[in-house]
Write a protein that holds these residues in place. Structure first.
Motif, PDB file in Angstrom:
ATOM      1  N   PRO A 191       0.826  -1.212   0.000  1.00  0.00           N
ATOM      2  CA  PRO A 191       0.000   0.000   0.000  1.00  0.00           C
ATOM      3  C   PRO A 191       0.858   1.258   0.000  1.00  0.00           C
ATOM      4  O   PRO A 191       2.010   1.251   0.431  1.00  0.00           O
ATOM      5  N   ASP A 192       0.283   2.325  -0.513  1.00  0.00           N
ATOM      6  CA  ASP A 192       0.965   3.619  -0.486  1.00  0.00           C
ATOM      7  C   ASP A 192       0.979   4.152   0.935  1.00  0.00           C
ATOM      8  O   ASP A 192       0.055   3.913   1.702  1.00  0.00           O
ATOM      9  N   TYR A 193       2.012   4.852   1.275  1.00  0.00           N
ATOM     10  CA  TYR A 193       2.049   5.553   2.561  1.00  0.00           C
ATOM     11  C   TYR A 193       1.123   6.750   2.481  1.00  0.00           C
ATOM     12  O   TYR A 193       0.869   7.276   1.390  1.00  0.00           O
ATOM     13  N   PRO A 194       0.615   7.188   3.619  1.00  0.00           N
ATOM     14  CA  PRO A 194      -0.259   8.376   3.592  1.00  0.00           C
ATOM     15  C   PRO A 194       0.450   9.541   2.889  1.00  0.00           C
ATOM     16  O   PRO A 194       1.619   9.808   3.132  1.00  0.00           O
TER      17      PRO A 194
END
Length: 68
Positions: free
Chosen positions: A61-64
């Motif tokens: 997943p992408d980091y915030p």
């Protein structure tokens, strides 16, 4: 045992012990903050078969705040 296996296992063990120490009452936080990155940076390439076949550390997943 492969040449880097012992170094890898020893470094992972030291990181684990450091994490346990960091969680104790009265731990020297400055010591933990200064040693942890050095230990992590000194990890050699993982030995063969540590990760499942096809594992990609960049696939997740992408980091915030980041988008792919």
């Amino acid at each position: 045992m492969c040449p880097d296996c012992e170094d890898f296992l020893r470094t992972v063990s030291l990181l684990g012990q450091l994490a346990l120490y960091a969680d104790t009452s009265g731990a020297d936080e400055e010591f933990v903050v200064s040693v942890a990155p050095s230990l992590a940076a000194s990890l050699p390439e993982p030995p063969p078969d540590v990760f499942l076949p096809g594992y990609d550390p960049d696939d997740g997943p992408d980091y915030p705040g980041e988008s792919s």
